[in-house]
Design an enzyme around this catalytic site. Structure first.
Site, short mmCIF file in Angstrom:
data_model
loop_
_atom_site.label_atom_id
_atom_site.label_comp_id
_atom_site.label_asym_id
_atom_site.label_seq_id
_atom_site.Cartn_x
_atom_site.Cartn_y
_atom_site.Cartn_z
N GLY A 183 2.73 4.73 1.71
CA GLY A 183 2.09 3.89 2.77
C GLY A 183 1.26 4.87 3.70
O GLY A 183 1.46 6.30 3.06
N ASN A 184 0.43 4.31 4.43
CA ASN A 184 -0.14 5.36 5.41
C ASN A 184 0.80 6.37 6.27
O ASN A 184 0.41 7.38 6.54
CB ASN A 184 -0.90 4.49 6.28
CG ASN A 184 -2.37 3.91 5.43
OD1 ASN A 184 -2.90 4.78 5.09
ND2 ASN A 184 -2.23 2.53 5.67
N ILE A 211 6.51 7.34 2.68
CA ILE A 211 6.37 7.14 1.11
C ILE A 211 7.68 6.82 0.95
O ILE A 211 8.71 7.53 1.35
CB ILE A 211 5.92 8.54 0.31
CG1 ILE A 211 4.71 8.75 0.61
CG2 ILE A 211 5.93 7.90 -1.13
CD1 ILE A 211 4.22 10.16 -0.20
N VAL A 212 8.13 5.78 0.17
CA VAL A 212 9.36 5.46 -0.20
C VAL A 212 9.64 5.82 -1.60
O VAL A 212 8.95 5.27 -2.55
CB VAL A 212 9.73 4.03 0.13
CG1 VAL A 212 11.19 3.47 -0.27
CG2 VAL A 212 9.57 3.52 1.63
N GLY A 215 -5.58 -3.27 -0.93
CA GLY A 215 -4.45 -2.59 -1.12
C GLY A 215 -3.44 -2.93 -2.12
O GLY A 215 -3.15 -4.01 -2.39
N ALA A 216 -3.10 -2.03 -2.98
CA ALA A 216 -1.99 -1.84 -4.00
C ALA A 216 -0.69 -2.74 -3.42
O ALA A 216 -0.06 -3.44 -4.05
CB ALA A 216 -2.08 -0.89 -4.59
N ASP A 217 -0.43 -2.08 -2.45
CA ASP A 217 0.96 -2.46 -1.85
C ASP A 217 0.73 -4.19 -1.33
O ASP A 217 1.83 -4.89 -1.64
CB ASP A 217 1.17 -1.78 -0.39
CG ASP A 217 0.16 -2.04 0.47
OD1 ASP A 217 -1.12 -2.36 0.33
OD2 ASP A 217 0.40 -1.74 1.78
N THR A 270 7.30 -1.60 35.45
CA THR A 270 6.43 -1.16 34.48
C THR A 270 6.84 -1.01 33.10
O THR A 270 6.08 -1.89 32.39
CB THR A 270 5.64 0.29 34.89
OG1 THR A 270 5.28 0.28 35.91
CG2 THR A 270 4.96 0.86 33.53
#
Length: 261
Positions: free
Chosen positions: A8-9, A12-13, A108-110, A188
């Site tokens: 992934g961006n 990595i797994v 995307g391949a994923d 906030t």
């Protein structure tokens, strides 16, 4: 044993899989400059800690949305495991599903890997939500065809932009406001939690509603990615959560392509 690599961006797994079972999974930050040797040292240390001999890896498959990583990941598979990896989307790779887009190479391949796994495990039209650097919504027809989808900024990306652009706003974690506090912020941090979290829930629910209206039929919504369990607990728009969806898709695609070969 299969070494499945999902790039992934952000992360990595690496997963070691035996049949349909995921035996081990490890995660490392994505760095296009990381060499095959660096991957090899890191991965072999983890395998040794888990008593997994290097020789148990007999084949490998890679799905990457960061093309610059492919050279070194191929090198990892060849040099350290002696295998030639399959690469999802490479010439001759069979997805096993129709891709109903004018330019299928853009996907995307994923996203296609997720579509394969989701169709194998669920019936009917599907929407797959992947919570990553970007949050993607992918539409899978009842016959398994990939119909297209939606890409939105990931929630961490949105939070980082808010923190960097607004000088007086702190960096906060991704979580709903504390139990018992409503959407209207009384400070906030509460206001930011509400805007980021419930705003993202609204994005999910709104896009799922629009997608299902457009396809003209109810759809099963499957979520994957690191934040999938959190959002799955807070909206009825998500019907199933599967953190391992991409790895499951890689297992299926590896088996199908090796049989075809």
């Amino acid at each position: 044993m299969l070494l499945a690599i999902d790039v992934g961006n952000t992360n990595i797994v690496f997963a070691l899989c035996e049949g349909a079972e995921i035996r081990h999974r490890w995660r490392i930050s994505t760095d296009a400059a990381r060499t095959a040797d660096e991957y090899g040292v890191w991965l072999h240390q983890l395998m040794a800690m888990n008593d997994v001999p290097r020789a148990t890896v007999t084949h490998a498959i890679i799905a990457s949305v960061v093309p610059q990583t492919l050279f070194n990941l191929r090198g990892l598979a060849r040099k350290y495991f002696g295998v030639e990896p399959l690469v999802a989307g490479a010439p001759g790779f069979a997805w096993g599903l129709p891709i109903r887009l004018p330019n299928p190479a853009e996907v995307g391949a994923d996203r296609l890997v997720n579509a394969v796994a989701a169709h194998a495990e669920h019936d009917g039209p599907l929407v797959v939500i992947d919570f990553g650097t970007a949050t993607t919504f992918d539409v899978v027809a009842a016959d398994g065809g990939y119909e297209g989808g939606v890409i939105a900024p990931g929630i961490n990306l949105s939070m980082d932009a808010l923190y960097r652009a607004a000088a007086r706003l702190p960096r906060i974690a991704v979580e709903p406001p504390p139990e018992g506090q409503g959407a209207i912020g009384k400070g906030t941090v509460h206001a930011m939690q509400s805007g980021v979290f419930w705003g993202y829930v609204g994005l999910i629910e709104g896009l799922v509603e629009r997608i299902t209206r457009e396809i003209g039929a109810p759809a099963t919504v499957i979520a994957t990615g690191g934040l999938a369990p959190l959002f799955g607990r807070h909206t009825g728009a998500i019907h199933a959560v599967d953190p391992d969806l991409t790895i499951k898709g890689l297992i299926r695609l590896d088996a199908a392509n090796r049989v075809a070969a």
